[in-house]
Design an enzyme around this catalytic site. Structure first.
Site, PDB file in Angstrom:
ATOM      1  N   CYS A  15       0.844  -1.193   0.000  1.00 24.54           N
ATOM      2  CA  CYS A  15       0.000   0.000   0.000  1.00 24.54           C
ATOM      3  C   CYS A  15       0.879   1.243   0.000  1.00 24.54           C
ATOM      4  O   CYS A  15       1.563   1.534   0.990  1.00 24.54           O
ATOM      5  CB  CYS A  15      -0.920   0.001   1.223  1.00 24.54           C
ATOM      6  SG  CYS A  15      -1.840   1.538   1.445  1.00 24.54           S
ATOM      7  N   CYS A  18      -0.165   3.724   2.668  1.00 28.58           N
ATOM      8  CA  CYS A  18       0.298   3.315   4.000  1.00 28.58           C
ATOM      9  C   CYS A  18       1.802   3.553   4.143  1.00 28.58           C
ATOM     10  O   CYS A  18       2.283   3.870   5.236  1.00 28.58           O
ATOM     11  CB  CYS A  18      -0.015   1.842   4.242  1.00 28.58           C
ATOM     12  SG  CYS A  18      -1.780   1.466   4.179  1.00 28.58           S
ATOM     13  N   ASP A 420      35.814  20.210 -16.868  1.00 25.75           N
ATOM     14  CA  ASP A 420      37.256  20.195 -16.673  1.00 25.75           C
ATOM     15  C   ASP A 420      37.857  19.752 -18.007  1.00 25.75           C
ATOM     16  O   ASP A 420      37.160  19.171 -18.844  1.00 25.75           O
ATOM     17  CB  ASP A 420      37.603  19.215 -15.556  1.00 25.75           C
ATOM     18  CG  ASP A 420      39.104  19.090 -15.352  1.00 25.75           C
ATOM     19  OD1 ASP A 420      39.779  20.120 -15.393  1.00 25.75           O
ATOM     20  OD2 ASP A 420      39.583  17.954 -15.178  1.00 25.75           O
ATOM     21  N   ASP A 614      36.909  14.921 -13.053  1.00 22.93           N
ATOM     22  CA  ASP A 614      37.378  13.556 -12.796  1.00 22.93           C
ATOM     23  C   ASP A 614      37.014  13.072 -11.403  1.00 22.93           C
ATOM     24  O   ASP A 614      37.272  11.925 -11.061  1.00 22.93           O
ATOM     25  CB  ASP A 614      38.886  13.431 -13.026  1.00 22.93           C
ATOM     26  CG  ASP A 614      39.699  14.326 -12.093  1.00 22.93           C
ATOM     27  OD1 ASP A 614      39.145  14.797 -11.086  1.00 22.93           O
ATOM     28  OD2 ASP A 614      40.887  14.540 -12.376  1.00 22.93           O
ATOM     29  N   ASP A 618      38.920  17.678  -8.675  1.00 28.68           N
ATOM     30  CA  ASP A 618      37.944  18.756  -8.787  1.00 28.68           C
ATOM     31  C   ASP A 618      36.841  18.666  -7.740  1.00 28.68           C
ATOM     32  O   ASP A 618      35.744  19.178  -7.943  1.00 28.68           O
ATOM     33  CB  ASP A 618      37.312  18.745 -10.191  1.00 28.68           C
ATOM     34  CG  ASP A 618      38.343  19.031 -11.273  1.00 28.68           C
ATOM     35  OD1 ASP A 618      39.052  20.043 -11.153  1.00 28.68           O
ATOM     36  OD2 ASP A 618      38.442  18.242 -12.217  1.00 28.68           O
TER      37      ASP A 618
END
Length: 722
Positions: A15, A18, A420, A614, A618
């Protein structure tokens, strides 16, 4: 504040309404900092506050779940995983929510519905032949109880618990009301088709869940452990680091490791989405979830099962739905108020028109009962999470891991895509293409100095310099090594201070030098405050980079930007080659973040800025962007931690597939919202004017839910970008 996250599996949870009640109840518990229930995977995740006792909170959660849904079996994830695959499969077959054609539960329910239908037809036949009234009513009652007894039982039980807006209670009132006004055939039909529809809806939802889960069915069941001259089949959890496992042709590689014997081809598609097999041999790194295709290989295990890539990927996909998309959150709140509002409207419709206009009470009561039948928001609360879960599953199939529905939804709104350069748009496979010593230095001396200064660096440029100098004897003594972020390296080599890096490094140290104007990455070298020359390192643009940029623009990405620490000459050359709109070169990590901050100010109110890098170097920019995307990250723990989305290969073209999946998912989700609400509102309006019967109401509730669930599965049809 220190917190602990726990998980429970709620088996037999069928459900969706529920599920929302359970989630809200757990969220409001003392000692629980946050909680999320994933209806698609039936997994309840909750975070404890630092002073909460896990055992006590767990017991309270079990009590709440049993109070709301007594049929639900609450298990710890550890207990669920300890079952064998065969036992797990058998249990799932008998689960009420994942009932499948041919299972005992399906047969039992089908027989009950068939018997109810047969008695119903007998009652209709008796009425049409003007049979005894008592016989007709008796047959209708028997048919009603055969199909609706479980609903009536749950309705009475929930009524005593104060849940008057429970769908079982509402459908019971609606059908019993039909009996009271003499609409026996409609009352029975509504109950029969409501239960049958819910049965088929649960079947469809269960099938949908299994279809999505099958996309990532890569968890290995066993491992062939070689020890003491024999091979034993064991659980992957029992294998330790350094152990040797044997993988036969056609078997899944169960754990991460390195091939020590043999050679073969490996199917990596389950993890990477890549259709071409990968050739592996001695020394090759392999990951759990790869499929060994045609050769017998031995693998030395490098990670425990719990730390392996396949487990981390599965956890990412399975837990992704705990981060709900804004649309999901909106629907959850909407569903909370929709049912009470419609129920109150039904009450007003039954009472006030007869009092105001003098119409028969039975006429308006019937119209009010139509309102009650349509008041359950199941179509929305089931299909919307399934839609996002399906989108996440479809993305995983093409090698794109999305950490949550919120990121999947945000992906469709990208206005600015920031990249990048090294390893993202370029291959990251560098080679020294020029050696330019200054007066007083030879090429060999310059290369040796640079290689010594880069001795301990793992940067691809440093690796390429050391590789170019590999023929020279490693006789230099390197001390006081220091890596300067965004600049380069400094070390004492054979008693002399050596600098190797970009122009800023030499300028910071007051060294004069002529700047090189060339395409490629320039590494300047100085020793004892004297300029020694420079090296030019060249990289190659990825084959699919230019086409990907073009396709992204075709999808409506307004601007593409490249951020790089490389020289302006090299950066702009790559930018022109790929058709990048804007290039920012010579940036330090903090300057990349500052540049991204400026772009965040440029976007529109609903737009998003994504950064693709990468995932290791970064991390600050990945974290600051609206969406951080790490690529080329197969097996990289740092990338998986840092990013919101992970591309499991270095194929940048999968960005296009990810954006398409995000947009398709959102389109299908809103189709379901418009369809479900449109049909419900239309039937409500027609019912208020007496133009819609309970048959229409049943379709607007159960029928619409089934259609919405099936529509949600269309998101899986998207193909990998080629």
């Amino acid at each position: 504040m220190e917190t602990t996250t726990k998980e429970l599996i709620l088996r037999n949870l069928d459900c969706a309404n529920c599920a929302g009640k359970i989630e809200k109840a757990v969220q409001n518990m003392t000692g629980v900092a946050s909680a999320s229930l994933n209806f698609a995977t039936k997994k309840l995740s909750f975070t404890l506050e630092n002073d909460a006792d896990a055992e006590t909170v767990g017991q309270r959660i079990r009590a709440v779940v049993k109070d709301i849904e007594p049929e639900v079996d609450v298990r710890d994830t550890a207990d669920a995983e300890s079952h064998s695959p065969e036992h797990e499969s058998r249990d799932d077959t008998d689960d009420d929510d994942d009932v499948d054609i041919g299972s005992r539960a399906f047969r039992n329910k089908s027989c009950r519905f068939a018997l109810s239908g047969a008695v119903y037809l007998a009652a209709i036949l008796s009425s049409s032949l003007n049979g005894p009234f008592v016989l007709g009513v008796g047959l209708f009652t028997v048919s009603y109880l055969l199909s609706g007894a479980p609903v009536l039982f749950r309705a009475v039980r929930n009524l005593f618990k104060g849940r008057i807006f429970d769908e079982n209670f509402l459908i019971s009132i609606a059908t019993l009301g039909s009996f009271c006004i003499g609409k026996f055939e409609e009352g029975v039909a509504v109950m029969l088709f409501f239960e049958l529809g819910m049965h088929l809806q649960n079947l469809a939802a269960g099938r949908s869940r299994r279809s999505i889960a099958a996309l990532m069915d890569i968890r290995p069941d066993s491992a062939n452990l070689r020890a003491d001259g024999e091979i034993r089949t064991v659980s992957p959890q029992s294998v330790g680091v350094g152990d040797i496992i044997v993988v036969r042709p056609g078997e899944k590689i169960p754990l991460d490791g390195v091939v020590t014997e043999g050679s073969s081809s490996a199917d990596t598609s389950a993890l990477t989405g890549e259709s071409m097999p990968r050739e592996i041999g001695e020394g090759s790194e392999v990951l759990g979830g790869f499929i060994n295709q045609n050769g017998l290989i031995a693998v030395r295990v490098s990670r425990l099962f719990g730390e392996s890539t396949v487990v981390k990927i599965l956890d990412l996909v399975e837990n992704a739905s705990s981060r709900k998309a804004p649309t999901e959150a909106f629907i959850s709140v909407f569903a909370r108020y929709y049912t009470p509002v419609v129920t109150v409207a039904a009450l007003l419709l039954a009472v006030f028109p007869p009092l105001l206009f003098g119409d028969p009470f039975s006429m308006w009561l019937y119209r009010a009962l139509v309102f009650l039948v349509i008041s359950c928001p199941c179509a929305l609360v089931i299909s919307i999470p399934l839609g996002f879960f399906g989108g996440i599953g479809a993305a995983s199939r093409i090698g794109v891991l999305v950490k949550g529905g919120n990121y999947l939804e945000a992906l469709k709104d990208i206005e600015i895509m920031v990249f990048d350069k090294t390893g993202t748009l370029t291959k990251g496979s560098f080679s020294v293409t020029q050696i330019r010593p200054s007066e007083g230095f030879t090429e060999s001396e310059l290369l040796t100095l640079a290689a010594a200064a880069e001795t301990h660096s793992s940067h691809p440029i440093a690796v390429s310099i050391r590789k170019a100098c590999s023929a020279a004897p490693e006789t230099s003594e390197v001390r006081q090594y220091e890596e300067i972020p965004g600049r380069g390296t400094k070390a004492v080599v054979d008693g002399r201070e050596v600098l190797a890096g970009n122009s800023q490094l030499l300028e910071d140290n007051g060294i004069s030098f002529p700047k090189a104007e060339t395409i490629g990455t320039v590494v300047y070298v100085a020793t004892e405050k004297r300029f020694a020359g420079y090296l030019v390192i060249s990289d190659t643009v990825k084959n699919d980079a230019a086409e990907t940029i073009r396709k992204l623009k075709g999808l409506g990405i307004k601007k593409t930007v490249m951020l790089t620490g490389d020289s302006r000459t090299a950066g702009e050359a790559v930018g022109r080659q790929l058709g990048i709109d804007e290039v920012h070169a010579g940036l330090l990590p903090d300057q990349k973040v500052a540049a991204l901050e400026d772009m965040l100010k440029e976007k529109s109110a609903g737009g998003k800025v994504a950064f693709v890098g990468d995932g290791i170097n970064d991390a600050p920019v990945l974290a600051r962007a609206d969406i951080g995307i790490a690529m080329g990250a197969l097996g990289s723990d740092a990338a998986i931690e840092a990013a919101d989305i992970v591309l499991m290969t270095d194929e940048i073209r999968q960005l296009v597939g990810a954006v398409k999946i995000a947009r398709r998912t959102k389109r299908i989700v809103w189709q379901n919202i418009y369809f479900a609400l449109g049909v419900k509102i239309a039937v409500l309006a027609l019912g208020a004017f007496g133009l819609a019967s309970m048959w229409a109401a049943v379709f607007a509730d159960v029928g619409v839910a089934m259609i919405a669930v099936l529509n949600a599965m269309r998101v899986l049809l998207i193909k990998k970008e080629s």
